[in-house]
Design an enzyme around this catalytic site. Sequence first.
Site, PDB file in Angstrom:
ATOM      1  CD  GLU A 260       2.966   0.242  22.546  1.00 20.87           C
ATOM      2  OE1 GLU A 260       1.727   0.211  22.619  1.00 20.87           O
ATOM      3  OE2 GLU A 260       3.660   0.991  23.264  1.00 20.87           O
TER       4      GLU A 260
ATOM      5  CG  HIS B 262      -0.919  -2.429  24.203  1.00 21.39           C
ATOM      6  ND1 HIS B 262      -0.040  -1.475  24.643  1.00 21.39           N
ATOM      7  CD2 HIS B 262      -0.656  -3.544  24.934  1.00 21.39           C
ATOM      8  CE1 HIS B 262       0.722  -1.989  25.596  1.00 21.39           C
ATOM      9  NE2 HIS B 262       0.371  -3.239  25.783  1.00 21.39           N
TER      10      HIS B 262
ATOM     11  CE1 TYR C 252      -6.641   0.121  24.352  1.00 18.50           C
ATOM     12  CE2 TYR C 252      -5.290   0.550  22.422  1.00 18.50           C
ATOM     13  CZ  TYR C 252      -5.458   0.566  23.792  1.00 18.50           C
ATOM     14  OH  TYR C 252      -4.450   1.014  24.602  1.00 18.50           O
TER      15      TYR C 252
ATOM     16  CG  HIS D 128       6.024  -0.121  26.259  1.00 21.66           C
ATOM     17  ND1 HIS D 128       4.871  -0.322  25.519  1.00 21.66           N
ATOM     18  CD2 HIS D 128       6.529  -1.358  26.508  1.00 21.66           C
ATOM     19  CE1 HIS D 128       4.697  -1.616  25.346  1.00 21.66           C
ATOM     20  NE2 HIS D 128       5.678  -2.261  25.940  1.00 21.66           N
TER      21      HIS D 128
END
Length: 353
Positions: A126, A129, A133, A230
Amino acid sequence: MDGRGDQPLATLERVKILEPENPNRSTALFGGKASGILNWNDIPYPHFYDIRKEMRALFWIADEVDMSSDKKQFPTLPQKERTAFLKINGLLAEIDGPQTDLAARISNFSTDPSVKATFATEADQESEHNQSYAYVLSSVATSDQQIASFEEGRTDPVLLRRNQRMIDIYNEFAVNPTIETVLRALLYTVIAEGLFFYSGFAFFYNLARNQKMLGTAKMISFINRDELQHSKFAGELFRATLAENPEYNTKEFTEWIYEEFENAVEQEIEWSRYVLDGIDGIDLVEMAGYVKYRANKMLRMVGLSDIYEGYTENPMKWIRAYSDNFDDTKGDFFETDIDTYAKITELNGFDKL
Protein backbone atom coordinates in the site's frame (compact mmCIF):
# COMPACT_ATOMS: atom_id res chain seq x y z
CA MET A 1 -24.56 -0.21 16.00
CA ASP A 2 -23.69 -3.23 18.12
CA GLY A 3 -24.01 -6.50 16.20
CA ARG A 4 -24.75 -8.25 19.50
CA GLY A 5 -27.75 -6.11 20.42
CA ASP A 6 -27.59 -4.52 23.87
CA GLN A 7 -24.50 -6.34 25.15
CA PRO A 8 -21.54 -4.07 25.98
CA LEU A 9 -18.58 -4.06 23.63
CA ALA A 10 -15.23 -5.25 25.02
CA THR A 11 -12.29 -3.09 24.00
CA LEU A 12 -9.45 -5.01 22.39
CA GLU A 13 -6.02 -4.62 23.92
CA ARG A 14 -2.92 -3.86 21.89
CA VAL A 15 -1.01 -7.13 21.61
CA LYS A 16 2.43 -7.42 23.20
CA ILE A 17 5.36 -8.33 20.99
CA LEU A 18 6.44 -11.49 22.79
CA GLU A 19 4.67 -13.51 25.47
CA PRO A 20 6.55 -16.84 25.76
CA GLU A 21 4.08 -18.22 28.30
CA ASN A 22 1.46 -18.37 25.53
CA PRO A 23 1.32 -21.04 22.81
CA ASN A 24 2.91 -20.37 19.41
CA ARG A 25 -0.30 -21.37 17.65
CA SER A 26 -2.77 -18.55 18.29
CA THR A 27 -6.03 -19.33 20.02
CA ALA A 28 -8.03 -16.63 18.19
CA LEU A 29 -7.60 -14.00 15.51
CA PHE A 30 -8.51 -11.22 17.96
CA GLY A 31 -8.71 -11.38 21.75
CA GLY A 32 -6.87 -14.69 21.95
CA LYS A 33 -3.41 -15.75 23.11
CA ALA A 34 -0.18 -16.34 21.19
CA SER A 35 3.50 -16.18 22.02
CA GLY A 36 4.36 -13.92 19.09
CA ILE A 37 6.54 -16.62 17.55
CA LEU A 38 5.34 -17.37 14.03
CA ASN A 39 5.63 -20.93 12.75
CA TRP A 40 4.03 -20.93 9.30
CA ASN A 41 3.74 -24.73 9.51
CA ASP A 42 1.49 -24.50 12.57
CA ILE A 43 -1.13 -21.78 12.15
CA PRO A 44 -4.94 -22.00 12.52
CA TYR A 45 -5.57 -20.79 8.96
CA PRO A 46 -2.97 -22.38 6.66
CA HIS A 47 -4.30 -20.62 3.56
CA PHE A 48 -3.13 -17.27 5.00
CA TYR A 49 0.35 -18.47 4.04
CA ASP A 50 -0.82 -18.89 0.44
CA ILE A 51 -2.34 -15.40 0.39
CA ARG A 52 0.88 -13.82 1.64
CA LYS A 53 2.86 -15.85 -0.90
CA GLU A 54 0.59 -14.58 -3.69
CA MET A 55 1.07 -11.00 -2.49
CA ARG A 56 4.85 -11.40 -2.44
CA ALA A 57 4.84 -12.86 -5.95
CA LEU A 58 3.42 -9.58 -7.27
CA PHE A 59 6.35 -7.46 -6.06
CA TRP A 60 7.05 -4.38 -8.16
CA ILE A 61 8.56 -0.90 -7.82
CA ALA A 62 6.92 2.24 -9.21
CA ASP A 63 10.22 3.74 -10.40
CA GLU A 64 10.69 0.83 -12.79
CA VAL A 65 7.74 1.94 -14.93
CA ASP A 66 8.79 4.10 -17.88
CA MET A 67 6.74 7.32 -17.87
CA SER A 68 8.57 9.16 -20.66
CA SER A 69 5.79 8.78 -23.25
CA ASP A 70 3.13 9.78 -20.68
CA LYS A 71 5.06 12.97 -19.95
CA LYS A 72 4.83 13.91 -23.61
CA GLN A 73 1.18 12.87 -23.99
CA PHE A 74 -0.36 14.44 -20.90
CA PRO A 75 -0.35 18.06 -22.20
CA THR A 76 -2.02 16.88 -25.43
CA LEU A 77 -4.98 15.19 -23.69
CA PRO A 78 -8.36 16.92 -23.95
CA GLN A 79 -9.06 19.16 -20.97
CA LYS A 80 -11.71 16.80 -19.59
CA GLU A 81 -9.28 13.89 -19.62
CA ARG A 82 -6.57 15.93 -17.91
CA THR A 83 -9.01 17.09 -15.24
CA ALA A 84 -10.29 13.54 -14.67
CA PHE A 85 -6.70 12.25 -14.59
CA LEU A 86 -5.79 14.62 -11.74
CA LYS A 87 -9.04 14.14 -9.80
CA ILE A 88 -8.91 10.34 -10.01
CA ASN A 89 -5.28 10.33 -8.94
CA GLY A 90 -6.40 12.31 -5.87
CA LEU A 91 -9.18 9.79 -5.23
CA LEU A 92 -6.83 6.82 -5.37
CA ALA A 93 -4.33 8.54 -3.09
CA GLU A 94 -7.02 9.27 -0.49
CA ILE A 95 -8.18 5.64 -0.41
CA ASP A 96 -4.76 4.00 -0.61
CA GLY A 97 -2.91 6.27 1.81
CA PRO A 98 -4.91 5.24 4.91
CA GLN A 99 -4.74 1.54 3.96
CA THR A 100 -1.07 1.44 4.96
CA ASP A 101 -1.94 2.75 8.43
CA LEU A 102 -5.10 0.65 8.73
CA ALA A 103 -3.22 -2.59 8.02
CA ALA A 104 -0.73 -1.76 10.77
CA ARG A 105 -3.44 -0.75 13.24
CA ILE A 106 -5.52 -3.90 12.74
CA SER A 107 -2.42 -6.10 13.05
CA ASN A 108 -1.58 -4.39 16.38
CA PHE A 109 -4.73 -5.93 17.84
CA SER A 110 -4.55 -9.35 16.17
CA THR A 111 -3.42 -12.24 18.33
CA ASP A 112 -2.54 -14.32 15.27
CA PRO A 113 1.08 -13.79 14.12
CA SER A 114 0.22 -14.95 10.58
CA VAL A 115 -2.28 -12.09 10.31
CA LYS A 116 0.40 -9.64 11.44
CA ALA A 117 2.86 -10.96 8.86
CA THR A 118 0.32 -10.82 6.04
CA PHE A 119 -0.71 -7.29 6.96
CA ALA A 120 2.97 -6.27 7.05
CA THR A 121 3.31 -7.38 3.43
CA GLU A 122 0.08 -5.62 2.52
CA ALA A 123 1.12 -2.40 4.26
CA ASP A 124 4.38 -2.35 2.30
CA GLN A 125 2.46 -2.71 -0.96
CA GLU A 126 0.00 0.00 0.00
CA SER A 127 2.85 2.41 0.73
CA GLU A 128 4.24 1.65 -2.73
CA HIS A 129 0.85 2.41 -4.25
CA ASN A 130 0.79 5.79 -2.58
CA GLN A 131 4.31 6.51 -3.79
CA SER A 132 3.29 5.48 -7.29
CA TYR A 133 0.58 8.17 -7.48
CA ALA A 134 3.17 10.80 -6.58
CA TYR A 135 5.56 9.26 -9.12
CA VAL A 136 2.94 9.40 -11.88
CA LEU A 137 2.12 13.02 -11.12
CA SER A 138 5.75 14.08 -10.85
CA SER A 139 6.29 12.56 -14.30
CA VAL A 140 3.46 14.36 -16.09
CA ALA A 141 2.23 17.36 -14.10
CA THR A 142 3.54 20.64 -12.76
CA SER A 143 4.28 21.11 -9.07
CA ASP A 144 1.06 23.07 -8.58
CA GLN A 145 -0.97 20.37 -10.35
CA GLN A 146 0.62 17.67 -8.18
CA ILE A 147 -0.27 19.47 -4.96
CA ALA A 148 -3.78 20.24 -6.19
CA SER A 149 -4.37 16.60 -7.13
CA PHE A 150 -3.53 15.37 -3.65
CA GLU A 151 -5.66 18.15 -2.15
CA GLU A 152 -8.70 16.75 -4.01
CA GLY A 153 -9.03 13.95 -1.48
CA ARG A 154 -9.77 16.32 1.37
CA THR A 155 -11.47 19.24 -0.40
CA ASP A 156 -13.64 17.99 -3.28
CA PRO A 157 -17.22 17.85 -1.88
CA VAL A 158 -18.36 14.97 -4.08
CA LEU A 159 -15.30 12.93 -3.19
CA LEU A 160 -15.66 13.70 0.51
CA ARG A 161 -19.33 12.68 0.47
CA ARG A 162 -18.40 9.50 -1.41
CA ASN A 163 -15.80 8.49 1.21
CA GLN A 164 -17.46 9.78 4.39
CA ARG A 165 -18.71 6.45 5.68
CA MET A 166 -15.33 4.84 5.08
CA ILE A 167 -13.68 7.70 7.00
CA ASP A 168 -16.14 7.28 9.89
CA ILE A 169 -15.69 3.51 10.10
CA TYR A 170 -11.89 3.64 9.97
CA ASN A 171 -11.71 6.39 12.60
CA GLU A 172 -14.23 4.57 14.80
CA PHE A 173 -11.93 1.54 14.87
CA ALA A 174 -8.91 3.78 15.56
CA VAL A 175 -10.45 5.28 18.71
CA ASN A 176 -12.52 2.28 19.83
CA PRO A 177 -10.96 -1.07 18.82
CA THR A 178 -13.42 -3.91 19.40
CA ILE A 179 -14.42 -7.05 17.54
CA GLU A 180 -17.36 -5.08 16.12
CA THR A 181 -15.23 -2.20 14.85
CA VAL A 182 -12.62 -4.60 13.46
CA LEU A 183 -15.36 -6.33 11.48
CA ARG A 184 -16.63 -3.00 10.19
CA ALA A 185 -13.14 -1.85 9.20
CA LEU A 186 -12.48 -5.12 7.39
CA LEU A 187 -15.81 -4.84 5.60
CA TYR A 188 -14.92 -1.35 4.40
CA THR A 189 -11.53 -2.58 3.28
CA VAL A 190 -13.37 -5.03 1.04
CA ILE A 191 -15.54 -2.17 -0.27
CA ALA A 192 -12.61 0.20 -0.75
CA GLU A 193 -10.27 -2.24 -2.45
CA GLY A 194 -12.88 -4.27 -4.30
CA LEU A 195 -15.29 -1.54 -5.40
CA PHE A 196 -14.17 2.06 -4.83
CA PHE A 197 -11.08 1.85 -7.02
CA TYR A 198 -12.75 0.51 -10.10
CA SER A 199 -14.25 3.51 -11.88
CA GLY A 200 -10.81 5.08 -11.56
CA PHE A 201 -9.09 1.99 -12.90
CA ALA A 202 -11.54 1.92 -15.81
CA PHE A 203 -10.66 5.51 -16.71
CA PHE A 204 -6.95 4.72 -17.02
CA TYR A 205 -7.60 1.51 -18.93
CA ASN A 206 -9.86 3.44 -21.30
CA LEU A 207 -7.02 5.86 -21.99
CA ALA A 208 -4.66 2.98 -22.64
CA ARG A 209 -6.98 1.21 -25.07
CA ASN A 210 -6.80 4.45 -27.07
CA GLN A 211 -2.99 4.32 -26.88
CA LYS A 212 -2.81 7.09 -24.29
CA MET A 213 -0.83 7.20 -21.04
CA LEU A 214 0.35 3.60 -21.31
CA GLY A 215 2.87 3.95 -18.51
CA THR A 216 0.20 5.11 -16.09
CA ALA A 217 -2.10 2.27 -17.12
CA LYS A 218 0.70 -0.23 -16.56
CA MET A 219 1.20 1.16 -13.06
CA ILE A 220 -2.54 0.93 -12.41
CA SER A 221 -2.57 -2.70 -13.54
CA PHE A 222 0.10 -3.51 -10.93
CA ILE A 223 -1.93 -1.74 -8.25
CA ASN A 224 -5.08 -3.50 -9.45
CA ARG A 225 -3.50 -6.92 -8.99
CA ASP A 226 -2.38 -6.04 -5.48
CA GLU A 227 -5.78 -4.72 -4.48
CA LEU A 228 -7.48 -7.93 -5.54
CA GLN A 229 -5.23 -9.84 -3.15
CA HIS A 230 -5.84 -7.31 -0.38
CA SER A 231 -9.62 -7.44 -0.75
CA LYS A 232 -9.41 -11.23 -0.82
CA PHE A 233 -7.46 -11.29 2.44
CA ALA A 234 -9.79 -8.76 4.08
CA GLY A 235 -12.81 -10.82 3.00
CA GLU A 236 -11.38 -14.06 4.34
CA LEU A 237 -10.24 -12.45 7.58
CA PHE A 238 -13.68 -10.86 7.98
CA ARG A 239 -15.46 -14.18 7.57
CA ALA A 240 -13.04 -16.06 9.80
CA THR A 241 -13.34 -13.41 12.53
CA LEU A 242 -17.13 -13.55 12.30
CA ALA A 243 -17.03 -17.34 12.50
CA GLU A 244 -14.90 -17.17 15.64
CA ASN A 245 -17.31 -14.64 17.14
CA PRO A 246 -20.77 -15.92 16.11
CA GLU A 247 -22.53 -13.58 18.56
CA TYR A 248 -21.96 -10.83 15.98
CA ASN A 249 -23.56 -12.90 13.24
CA THR A 250 -26.98 -11.25 13.57
CA LYS A 251 -29.75 -10.14 11.28
CA GLU A 252 -29.02 -6.53 12.25
CA PHE A 253 -25.37 -6.82 11.27
CA THR A 254 -26.28 -8.46 7.96
CA GLU A 255 -28.72 -5.64 7.21
CA TRP A 256 -26.03 -3.10 8.04
CA ILE A 257 -23.66 -4.73 5.55
CA TYR A 258 -26.26 -4.60 2.78
CA GLU A 259 -27.01 -0.97 3.57
CA GLU A 260 -23.32 -0.06 3.41
CA PHE A 261 -22.92 -1.77 0.06
CA GLU A 262 -25.98 0.00 -1.32
CA ASN A 263 -24.65 3.35 -0.14
CA ALA A 264 -21.20 2.57 -1.54
CA VAL A 265 -22.70 1.74 -4.94
CA GLU A 266 -24.78 4.93 -4.97
CA GLN A 267 -21.76 7.05 -4.08
CA GLU A 268 -19.49 5.32 -6.59
CA ILE A 269 -22.01 5.80 -9.40
CA GLU A 270 -22.46 9.46 -8.46
CA TRP A 271 -18.67 9.92 -8.42
CA SER A 272 -18.25 8.23 -11.80
CA ARG A 273 -20.88 10.51 -13.33
CA TYR A 274 -19.19 13.53 -11.78
CA VAL A 275 -15.67 12.72 -12.93
CA LEU A 276 -16.19 10.69 -16.14
CA ASP A 277 -19.07 12.51 -17.84
CA GLY A 278 -17.97 13.46 -21.35
CA ILE A 279 -14.94 11.16 -21.42
CA ASP A 280 -14.73 9.58 -24.86
CA GLY A 281 -15.10 5.80 -24.66
CA ILE A 282 -16.78 5.71 -21.23
CA ASP A 283 -20.47 4.79 -21.19
CA LEU A 284 -21.87 5.95 -17.84
CA VAL A 285 -24.78 3.49 -17.94
CA GLU A 286 -22.32 0.68 -18.57
CA MET A 287 -20.12 2.02 -15.78
CA ALA A 288 -23.04 1.97 -13.32
CA GLY A 289 -23.66 -1.66 -14.26
CA TYR A 290 -20.00 -2.43 -13.73
CA VAL A 291 -20.14 -0.93 -10.22
CA LYS A 292 -23.15 -3.10 -9.38
CA TYR A 293 -21.36 -6.15 -10.79
CA ARG A 294 -18.35 -5.41 -8.55
CA ALA A 295 -20.65 -4.99 -5.52
CA ASN A 296 -22.29 -8.35 -6.12
CA LYS A 297 -18.89 -9.96 -6.42
CA MET A 298 -17.66 -8.42 -3.17
CA LEU A 299 -20.84 -9.44 -1.36
CA ARG A 300 -20.27 -13.04 -2.39
CA MET A 301 -16.72 -12.70 -1.08
CA VAL A 302 -18.02 -11.98 2.42
CA GLY A 303 -20.63 -14.74 2.24
CA LEU A 304 -23.74 -12.82 1.22
CA SER A 305 -26.06 -12.96 -1.78
CA ASP A 306 -26.21 -10.56 -4.73
CA ILE A 307 -28.37 -7.46 -4.31
CA TYR A 308 -28.33 -6.31 -7.93
CA GLU A 309 -30.29 -8.72 -10.08
CA GLY A 310 -28.87 -9.29 -13.55
CA TYR A 311 -25.34 -8.12 -12.72
CA THR A 312 -23.52 -11.41 -12.33
CA GLU A 313 -21.38 -10.85 -15.43
CA ASN A 314 -19.02 -8.00 -16.20
CA PRO A 315 -20.91 -5.60 -18.52
CA MET A 316 -17.67 -3.82 -19.52
CA LYS A 317 -16.24 -6.61 -21.65
CA TRP A 318 -13.59 -4.35 -23.13
CA ILE A 319 -11.81 -4.23 -19.76
CA ARG A 320 -11.43 -7.99 -19.72
CA ALA A 321 -10.16 -8.14 -23.29
CA TYR A 322 -7.78 -5.27 -22.67
CA SER A 323 -6.26 -6.65 -19.48
CA ASP A 324 -5.69 -10.07 -21.10
CA ASN A 325 -3.47 -8.42 -23.70
CA PHE A 326 -2.02 -5.67 -21.54
CA ASP A 327 -0.09 -7.84 -19.10
CA ASP A 328 0.80 -10.61 -21.54
CA THR A 329 -1.14 -13.21 -19.57
CA LYS A 330 -4.31 -15.16 -20.16
CA GLY A 331 -5.56 -14.66 -16.61
CA ASP A 332 -7.87 -11.69 -16.23
CA PHE A 333 -7.37 -10.17 -12.80
CA PHE A 334 -10.82 -8.57 -12.96
CA GLU A 335 -12.37 -12.02 -13.26
CA THR A 336 -10.25 -13.98 -10.78
CA ASP A 337 -12.49 -16.29 -8.78
CA ILE A 338 -12.51 -15.92 -5.03
CA ASP A 339 -10.96 -18.96 -3.37
CA THR A 340 -13.23 -21.17 -1.34
CA TYR A 341 -12.71 -21.73 2.36
CA ALA A 342 -11.82 -25.40 2.06
CA LYS A 343 -9.32 -25.33 4.92
CA ILE A 344 -11.61 -23.70 7.48
CA THR A 345 -15.05 -25.08 6.70
CA GLU A 346 -15.09 -26.76 10.11
CA LEU A 347 -15.93 -23.37 11.63
CA ASN A 348 -19.58 -23.18 12.61
CA GLY A 349 -21.76 -20.54 11.02
CA PHE A 350 -19.27 -19.71 8.29
CA ASP A 351 -21.89 -19.47 5.55
CA LYS A 352 -24.73 -18.20 7.73
CA LEU A 353 -23.89 -14.50 7.57
